[in-house]
Design a protein around this motif. Structure first.
Motif, short mmCIF file in Angstrom:
data_model
loop_
_atom_site.label_atom_id
_atom_site.label_comp_id
_atom_site.label_asym_id
_atom_site.label_seq_id
_atom_site.Cartn_x
_atom_site.Cartn_y
_atom_site.Cartn_z
N SER A 1 -20.83 3.75 39.13
CA SER A 1 -19.41 3.84 38.81
C SER A 1 -18.75 4.91 39.67
CB SER A 1 -19.18 4.15 37.33
OG SER A 1 -19.66 5.43 37.01
N THR A 2 -17.43 4.87 39.69
CA THR A 2 -16.64 5.87 40.40
C THR A 2 -15.58 6.38 39.45
OG1 THR A 2 -17.00 4.68 42.47
CG2 THR A 2 -15.25 6.29 42.46
N GLU A 3 -15.41 7.69 39.40
CA GLU A 3 -14.40 8.32 38.55
C GLU A 3 -13.59 9.27 39.42
OE1 GLU A 3 -16.25 10.30 35.18
OE2 GLU A 3 -18.00 9.02 35.42
N ASN A 4 -12.62 9.94 38.82
CA ASN A 4 -11.86 10.95 39.56
C ASN A 4 -12.78 12.07 40.01
OD1 ASN A 4 -9.40 9.67 39.28
ND2 ASN A 4 -8.88 10.74 37.39
N GLY A 5 -12.91 12.23 41.32
CA GLY A 5 -13.70 13.32 41.87
C GLY A 5 -15.20 13.17 41.75
N ARG A 6 -15.71 11.96 41.42
CA ARG A 6 -17.14 11.77 41.22
C ARG A 6 -17.56 10.35 41.56
NH1 ARG A 6 -18.12 15.61 37.13
NH2 ARG A 6 -20.05 14.71 36.44
N VAL A 7 -18.74 10.23 42.16
CA VAL A 7 -19.36 8.92 42.38
C VAL A 7 -20.73 8.99 41.71
CG1 VAL A 7 -20.29 7.32 44.11
CG2 VAL A 7 -18.14 8.52 44.55
N ASN A 8 -20.95 8.08 40.76
CA ASN A 8 -22.21 8.02 40.02
C ASN A 8 -23.13 7.00 40.69
OD1 ASN A 8 -21.30 9.81 37.82
ND2 ASN A 8 -19.93 8.11 37.35
N PHE A 9 -24.39 7.38 40.88
CA PHE A 9 -25.34 6.47 41.51
C PHE A 9 -26.74 6.74 41.00
CE2 PHE A 9 -24.99 10.19 44.18
CZ PHE A 9 -26.25 10.41 44.73
N LYS A 10 -27.65 5.84 41.29
CA LYS A 10 -29.04 5.97 40.85
C LYS A 10 -29.92 6.34 42.04
CE LYS A 10 -28.96 2.91 36.89
NZ LYS A 10 -29.15 3.96 35.91
N GLY A 11 -30.96 7.14 41.76
CA GLY A 11 -31.88 7.51 42.82
C GLY A 11 -33.06 8.29 42.28
N ASN A 12 -34.06 8.51 43.14
CA ASN A 12 -35.25 9.27 42.78
C ASN A 12 -35.17 10.67 43.39
OD1 ASN A 12 -35.79 8.87 45.49
ND2 ASN A 12 -37.28 7.26 45.12
N LEU A 13 -36.28 11.40 43.37
CA LEU A 13 -36.28 12.77 43.93
C LEU A 13 -35.92 12.77 45.41
CD1 LEU A 13 -39.36 14.43 42.19
CD2 LEU A 13 -36.95 14.96 41.86
N GLU A 14 -36.43 11.81 46.15
CA GLU A 14 -36.10 11.71 47.57
C GLU A 14 -34.60 11.48 47.77
OE1 GLU A 14 -37.09 8.95 51.46
OE2 GLU A 14 -38.45 8.87 49.75
N SER A 15 -34.00 10.70 46.88
CA SER A 15 -32.55 10.44 46.95
C SER A 15 -31.75 11.71 46.78
CB SER A 15 -32.14 9.44 45.87
OG SER A 15 -32.90 8.27 45.95
N ILE A 16 -32.22 12.59 45.89
CA ILE A 16 -31.52 13.87 45.67
C ILE A 16 -31.52 14.68 46.96
CG2 ILE A 16 -31.61 16.06 44.42
CD1 ILE A 16 -32.83 14.46 42.05
N ILE A 17 -32.67 14.72 47.62
CA ILE A 17 -32.78 15.47 48.88
C ILE A 17 -31.89 14.85 49.95
CG2 ILE A 17 -34.36 16.12 50.74
CD1 ILE A 17 -36.58 16.14 48.49
N LEU A 18 -31.98 13.53 50.10
CA LEU A 18 -31.16 12.84 51.12
C LEU A 18 -29.67 13.03 50.86
CD1 LEU A 18 -33.16 9.51 51.55
CD2 LEU A 18 -32.95 11.39 53.19
N ALA A 19 -29.26 12.93 49.60
CA ALA A 19 -27.84 13.10 49.26
C ALA A 19 -27.37 14.50 49.61
CB ALA A 19 -27.62 12.79 47.78
N ASN A 20 -28.18 15.51 49.29
CA ASN A 20 -27.79 16.89 49.60
C ASN A 20 -27.75 17.14 51.10
OD1 ASN A 20 -27.22 18.67 47.26
ND2 ASN A 20 -29.18 17.88 46.56
N LEU A 21 -28.57 16.44 51.86
CA LEU A 21 -28.59 16.62 53.31
C LEU A 21 -27.48 15.86 54.03
CD1 LEU A 21 -32.39 16.46 54.20
CD2 LEU A 21 -30.85 18.40 54.49
N TRP A 22 -27.21 14.62 53.61
CA TRP A 22 -26.40 13.73 54.44
C TRP A 22 -25.03 13.36 53.91
CZ3 TRP A 22 -27.96 14.05 59.04
CH2 TRP A 22 -29.30 14.22 59.32
#
Length: 183
Positions: A32-53
Motif C-alpha cells: 500500500s501507499t499512504e501519505n509519506g509512506r510506501v508499505n512493502f514486503k521483504g526479508n532481511l536482505e530487502s532491508i539492507i537493499l532498501a537502506n542502500l538503494w
C-alpha cells in the motif's frame, strides 16, 4: 526460508509516487501507499537493499504490529502481546524514541512512550526469562504512530536518516535534503 517482514519506507510528502517506483524497481512487493509512506514486503536482505538503494526514502522501518487502542491499558496489553523477542535481542537497547498522535484519545505523547517502553520490557523479560535487561547492545529505536486510535509500532532499521549516508567526511548546511533533491 527467510522470514518476510512488513516494511515501510518513509519519504517527504509528495514523493510517494517516486518512492513507489524505486521500491518496485528493486523488486519488492508493494502492499500500500499512504501519505509519506510506501508499505512493502521483504526479508532481511530487502532491508539492507532498501537502506542502500532507495534514493528518496528518509527511513526504512519494520512494522511490528498494528491494533486499535482507546485507553492506555489497551495500549500496554496489546503492545506486550507482540513478539518483541523476534526483533530485539536480550541485550538490545530499545528506546521509544519517536511518537506521533493525531485525532486519538491517547494524546499524551510522554505517557504513550512510557507505556510502550514498559510493555516491551515486560514482554522481553518474559521471553528471555530474566528479571533485568541491560540494554548494552545494538540500538533498536521504536517508533509509535497513533492515528485515529489505530496504533502502529515500528522498529527503525536506518539509524540516522538516509539523507546522512556518510559518504562525506564534512557536510555543509544545504538548502535541500539529498533525499528530497533526488525526488
Amino acid at each position: 526460508m527467510d522470514k518476510e517482514y512488513n516494511l515501510i519506507a518513509t519519504c517527504a510528502f509528495g514523493l510517494e509516487t517516486v518512492l513507489k517506483q524505486e521500491v518496485k524497481k528493486l523488486g519488492f512487493e508493494i502492499t500500500s501507499t499512504e501519505n509519506g509512506r510506501v508499505n512493502f514486503k521483504g526479508n532481511l536482505e530487502s532491508i539492507i537493499l532498501a537502506n542502500l538503494w532507495l534514493r528518496t526514502a528518509d527511513r526504512v522501518l519494520i512494522n511490528v504490529g498494528e491494533f486499535t487502542a482507546t485507553s492506555f491499558d489497551e495500549l500496554y496489553e496489546r503492545t506486550k502481546a507482540l513478539n518483541w523477542s523476534e526483533y530485539i535481542p536480550e541485550n538490545g537497547n530499545f528506546p521509544a524514541s519517536k511518537i506521533s498522535s493525531v485525532k486519538s484519545k491517547l494524546y499524551s505523547k510522554s505517557d504513550g512512550q512510557r507505556i510502550v517502553k514498559k510493555a516491551v520490557v515486560d514482554s522481553l523479560m518474559k521471553a528471555y526469562n530474566t528479571t533485568m535487561l541491560t540494554e548494552t547492545g545494538a540500538r533498536f529505536p521504536i517508533f509509535i504512530r497513533i492515528l485515529k486510535d489505530k496504533v502502529t509500532l515500528e522498529l527503525d532499521t536506518t539509524g540516522s536518516g538516509l539523507h546522512k549516508r556518510g559518504y562525506r567526511e564534512h557536510g555543509n548546511e544545504a538548502p535541500l535534503r539529498e533525499t528530497l533533491a533526488a525526488g
